[in-house]
Scaffold this motif. Structure first.
Motif, PDB file in Angstrom:
ATOM      1  N   GLY A   8       0.802  -1.209   0.000  1.00  0.00           N
ATOM      2  CA  GLY A   8       0.000   0.000   0.000  1.00  0.00           C
ATOM      3  C   GLY A   8       0.837   1.262   0.000  1.00  0.00           C
ATOM      4  N   HIS A   9       2.149   1.130   0.146  1.00  0.00           N
ATOM      5  CA  HIS A   9       3.024   2.299   0.109  1.00  0.00           C
ATOM      6  C   HIS A   9       2.983   2.900  -1.287  1.00  0.00           C
ATOM      7  N   VAL A  10       3.083   4.208  -1.378  1.00  0.00           N
ATOM      8  CA  VAL A  10       2.999   4.905  -2.659  1.00  0.00           C
ATOM      9  C   VAL A  10       4.034   4.371  -3.645  1.00  0.00           C
ATOM     10  N   LEU A  11       5.239   4.093  -3.182  1.00  0.00           N
ATOM     11  CA  LEU A  11       6.292   3.601  -4.062  1.00  0.00           C
ATOM     12  C   LEU A  11       6.154   2.116  -4.392  1.00  0.00           C
ATOM     13  N   GLU A  12       5.203   1.454  -3.786  1.00  0.00           N
ATOM     14  CA  GLU A  12       4.918   0.050  -4.078  1.00  0.00           C
ATOM     15  C   GLU A  12       3.620  -0.081  -4.870  1.00  0.00           C
ATOM     16  N   GLY A  13       3.191   0.971  -5.509  1.00  0.00           N
ATOM     17  CA  GLY A  13       1.984   0.924  -6.326  1.00  0.00           C
ATOM     18  C   GLY A  13       0.795   1.614  -5.681  1.00  0.00           C
ATOM     19  N   GLY A  14       0.813   1.832  -4.390  1.00  0.00           N
ATOM     20  CA  GLY A  14      -0.249   2.547  -3.701  1.00  0.00           C
ATOM     21  C   GLY A  14      -1.541   1.779  -3.547  1.00  0.00           C
ATOM     22  N   LYS A  15      -1.557   0.502  -3.821  1.00  0.00           N
ATOM     23  CA  LYS A  15      -2.773  -0.302  -3.684  1.00  0.00           C
ATOM     24  C   LYS A  15      -2.653  -1.162  -2.435  1.00  0.00           C
ATOM     25  N   ARG A  16      -3.584  -0.999  -1.537  1.00  0.00           N
ATOM     26  CA  ARG A  16      -3.569  -1.811  -0.332  1.00  0.00           C
ATOM     27  C   ARG A  16      -4.691  -2.831  -0.400  1.00  0.00           C
ATOM     28  N   ALA A  17      -4.608  -3.798   0.472  1.00  0.00           N
ATOM     29  CA  ALA A  17      -5.643  -4.834   0.520  1.00  0.00           C
ATOM     30  C   ALA A  17      -6.971  -4.200   0.923  1.00  0.00           C
ATOM     31  N   ALA A  18      -8.052  -4.772   0.432  1.00  0.00           N
ATOM     32  CA  ALA A  18      -9.381  -4.264   0.765  1.00  0.00           C
ATOM     33  C   ALA A  18      -9.617  -4.385   2.272  1.00  0.00           C
ATOM     34  N   ALA A  19     -10.390  -3.436   2.814  1.00  0.00           N
ATOM     35  CA  ALA A  19     -10.712  -3.460   4.238  1.00  0.00           C
ATOM     36  C   ALA A  19     -11.551  -4.684   4.564  1.00  0.00           C
ATOM     37  N   THR A  20     -11.402  -5.168   5.764  1.00  0.00           N
ATOM     38  CA  THR A  20     -12.103  -6.387   6.164  1.00  0.00           C
ATOM     39  C   THR A  20     -13.511  -6.110   6.677  1.00  0.00           C
ATOM     40  N   GLY A  21     -13.916  -4.857   6.692  1.00  0.00           N
ATOM     41  CA  GLY A  21     -15.253  -4.537   7.150  1.00  0.00           C
ATOM     42  C   GLY A  21     -15.336  -4.298   8.635  1.00  0.00           C
ATOM     43  N   ASP A  22     -14.211  -4.230   9.311  1.00  0.00           N
ATOM     44  CA  ASP A  22     -14.234  -4.018  10.758  1.00  0.00           C
ATOM     45  C   ASP A  22     -14.306  -2.529  11.111  1.00  0.00           C
ATOM     46  N   TYR A  23     -14.417  -1.684  10.098  1.00  0.00           N
ATOM     47  CA  TYR A  23     -14.605  -0.262  10.366  1.00  0.00           C
ATOM     48  C   TYR A  23     -15.422   0.327   9.227  1.00  0.00           C
ATOM     49  N   GLU A  24     -15.942   1.484   9.501  1.00  0.00           N
ATOM     50  CA  GLU A  24     -16.749   2.189   8.509  1.00  0.00           C
ATOM     51  C   GLU A  24     -16.034   3.493   8.170  1.00  0.00           C
ATOM     52  N   ALA A  25     -15.776   3.722   6.904  1.00  0.00           N
ATOM     53  CA  ALA A  25     -15.076   4.942   6.500  1.00  0.00           C
ATOM     54  C   ALA A  25     -15.940   6.153   6.810  1.00  0.00           C
TER      55      ALA A  25
END
Length: 117
Positions: A96-113
């Motif tokens: 998810g780091h910007v220099l690693e493509g900036g894509k992180r794993a999807a949230a597991t649903g344990d929080y609400e944005a």
């Protein structure tokens, strides 16, 4: 290396040893005054970076251990010492780091944005 450090080392230093990175370790030749310890220092091979000093030499520089010997036993679980790699291309970057493509794993649903109203 600084010319002043070179002259001081040549005049007053006694080389104690060298580590696997080529750093050289010195101790003052003469006896210290009563109540003081001999001055110890390191001359770095290449870039001056404190994290390039292995743990056994760090302990010696801080008067907590004897100078490491070449024949010291290393355990199979011990890893090779690495200097701090922050700021280099070998630095750790989590997913998810910007220099690693900036894509992180999807949230597991344990929080609400949070969304503004």
């Amino acid at each position: 290396m600084n010319i002043g450090t070179s002259i001081y080392t040549w005049l007053h230093g006694r080389q104690i040893g060298q580590d696997q990175f080529g750093n050289r370790y010195y101790e003052h030749k003469s006896e210290p005054a009563v109540g003081y310890k001999r001055k110890r220092w390191v001359i770095y091979n290449g870039i001056v970076e404190a994290s390039k000093v292995p743990a056994e030499w760090h302990a010696w520089l801080h008067y907590t251990a004897e100078a490491p010997l070449e024949t010291e036993h290393e355990f199979e679980w011990q890893k090779e010492h690495l200097p701090n790699l922050t700021g280099t291309r070998y630095a750790y970057r989590p997913p998810g780091h910007v220099l690693e493509g900036g894509k992180r794993a999807a949230a597991t649903g344990d929080y609400e944005a949070w969304t503004p109203n």
